[in-house]
Write a protein that holds these residues in place. Sequence first.
Motif, PDB file in Angstrom:
ATOM      1  N   VAL A  78       0.821  -1.215   0.000  1.00 52.54           N
ATOM      2  CA  VAL A  78       0.000   0.000   0.000  1.00 52.54           C
ATOM      3  C   VAL A  78       0.854   1.263   0.000  1.00 52.54           C
ATOM      4  O   VAL A  78       0.596   2.199  -0.759  1.00 52.54           O
ATOM      5  N   GLY A  79       1.879   1.283   0.838  1.00 53.13           N
ATOM      6  CA  GLY A  79       2.723   2.472   0.943  1.00 53.13           C
ATOM      7  C   GLY A  79       3.394   2.833  -0.367  1.00 53.13           C
ATOM      8  O   GLY A  79       3.460   4.005  -0.747  1.00 53.13           O
ATOM      9  N   ASP A  80       3.892   1.822  -1.078  1.00 55.91           N
ATOM     10  CA  ASP A  80       4.547   2.074  -2.368  1.00 55.91           C
ATOM     11  C   ASP A  80       3.552   2.577  -3.411  1.00 55.91           C
ATOM     12  O   ASP A  80       3.861   3.475  -4.193  1.00 55.91           O
ATOM     13  N   ILE A  81       2.358   1.999  -3.416  1.00 58.93           N
ATOM     14  CA  ILE A  81       1.325   2.451  -4.360  1.00 58.93           C
ATOM     15  C   ILE A  81       0.944   3.889  -4.043  1.00 58.93           C
ATOM     16  O   ILE A  81       0.852   4.732  -4.936  1.00 58.93           O
ATOM     17  N   ALA A  82       0.723   4.179  -2.770  1.00 56.15           N
ATOM     18  CA  ALA A  82       0.342   5.536  -2.355  1.00 56.15           C
ATOM     19  C   ALA A  82       1.403   6.547  -2.776  1.00 56.15           C
ATOM     20  O   ALA A  82       1.074   7.626  -3.281  1.00 56.15           O
ATOM     21  N   GLU A  83       2.670   6.197  -2.575  1.00 58.16           N
ATOM     22  CA  GLU A  83       3.758   7.099  -2.948  1.00 58.16           C
ATOM     23  C   GLU A  83       3.784   7.335  -4.459  1.00 58.16           C
ATOM     24  O   GLU A  83       3.911   8.470  -4.910  1.00 58.16           O
TER      25      GLU A  83
ATOM     26  N   ASN B 220       0.839   9.488  -5.420  1.00 62.29           N
ATOM     27  CA  ASN B 220       0.680  10.714  -4.636  1.00 62.29           C
ATOM     28  C   ASN B 220      -0.681  10.755  -3.942  1.00 62.29           C
ATOM     29  O   ASN B 220      -1.412  11.742  -4.014  1.00 62.29           O
ATOM     30  N   MET B 221      -1.003   9.661  -3.278  1.00 65.73           N
ATOM     31  CA  MET B 221      -2.261   9.518  -2.551  1.00 65.73           C
ATOM     32  C   MET B 221      -1.954   9.137  -1.111  1.00 65.73           C
ATOM     33  O   MET B 221      -0.832   8.728  -0.793  1.00 65.73           O
ATOM     34  N   THR B 222      -2.963   9.229  -0.263  1.00 61.83           N
ATOM     35  CA  THR B 222      -2.810   8.761   1.110  1.00 61.83           C
ATOM     36  C   THR B 222      -2.897   7.236   1.137  1.00 61.83           C
ATOM     37  O   THR B 222      -3.527   6.626   0.268  1.00 61.83           O
ATOM     38  N   GLN B 223      -2.267   6.631   2.143  1.00 62.36           N
ATOM     39  CA  GLN B 223      -2.365   5.183   2.292  1.00 62.36           C
ATOM     40  C   GLN B 223      -3.809   4.773   2.546  1.00 62.36           C
ATOM     41  O   GLN B 223      -4.257   3.727   2.074  1.00 62.36           O
ATOM     42  N   SER B 224      -4.534   5.594   3.267  1.00 61.17           N
ATOM     43  CA  SER B 224      -5.942   5.303   3.542  1.00 61.17           C
ATOM     44  C   SER B 224      -6.759   5.255   2.253  1.00 61.17           C
ATOM     45  O   SER B 224      -7.583   4.359   2.057  1.00 61.17           O
ATOM     46  N   GLY B 225      -6.521   6.222   1.375  1.00 56.71           N
ATOM     47  CA  GLY B 225      -7.241   6.263   0.096  1.00 56.71           C
ATOM     48  C   GLY B 225      -6.919   5.068  -0.778  1.00 56.71           C
ATOM     49  O   GLY B 225      -7.815   4.463  -1.394  1.00 56.71           O
ATOM     50  N   VAL B 226      -5.656   4.698  -0.816  1.00 60.39           N
ATOM     51  CA  VAL B 226      -5.239   3.536  -1.601  1.00 60.39           C
ATOM     52  C   VAL B 226      -5.818   2.259  -0.997  1.00 60.39           C
ATOM     53  O   VAL B 226      -6.331   1.398  -1.711  1.00 60.39           O
ATOM     54  N   SER B 227      -5.778   2.140   0.317  1.00 58.19           N
ATOM     55  CA  SER B 227      -6.324   0.951   0.992  1.00 58.19           C
ATOM     56  C   SER B 227      -7.795   0.764   0.679  1.00 58.19           C
ATOM     57  O   SER B 227      -8.256  -0.365   0.451  1.00 58.19           O
ATOM     58  N   HIS B 228      -8.537   1.857   0.669  1.00 64.33           N
ATOM     59  CA  HIS B 228      -9.970   1.788   0.346  1.00 64.33           C
ATOM     60  C   HIS B 228     -10.176   1.242  -1.061  1.00 64.33           C
ATOM     61  O   HIS B 228     -11.008   0.354  -1.280  1.00 64.33           O
ATOM     62  N   GLN B 229      -9.412   1.755  -2.023  1.00 57.71           N
ATOM     63  CA  GLN B 229      -9.557   1.301  -3.410  1.00 57.71           C
ATOM     64  C   GLN B 229      -9.110  -0.157  -3.559  1.00 57.71           C
ATOM     65  O   GLN B 229      -9.748  -0.949  -4.270  1.00 57.71           O
ATOM     66  N   LEU B 230      -8.039  -0.531  -2.880  1.00 59.51           N
ATOM     67  CA  LEU B 230      -7.569  -1.919  -2.936  1.00 59.51           C
ATOM     68  C   LEU B 230      -8.588  -2.879  -2.325  1.00 59.51           C
ATOM     69  O   LEU B 230      -8.761  -3.997  -2.813  1.00 59.51           O
TER      70      LEU B 230
END
Length: 100
Positions: A41-46, A49-59
Amino acid sequence: MKDTRNTTETMQDLASVFKIFGDFTRLTILSLLMDQEEMCVGDIAERLNMTQSGVSHQLALLKQSKLVKTKRDGKSIYYSIADEHVSEIIRIGMEHVLED
């Protein structure tokens, strides 16, 4: 295996899958995973340029739709494309969009 005839339930399931593909952020995540094979998640967010929370929700939505799968390595969870069908749908869509 599900009934492959055009039943109402099958068509509703298919519409739900295409609805998931219809979101820019989710498509971008899937495209990134196609290129990188697996990411946390952290690598995708970086990268996006998104928050980890936003990426986690989409994942979570992508996993619920069986478009991505997870692998745990210690405390880290890595995401990847669920199977070749997902990649093929995106590739065919891109070919269609890029046609002259």
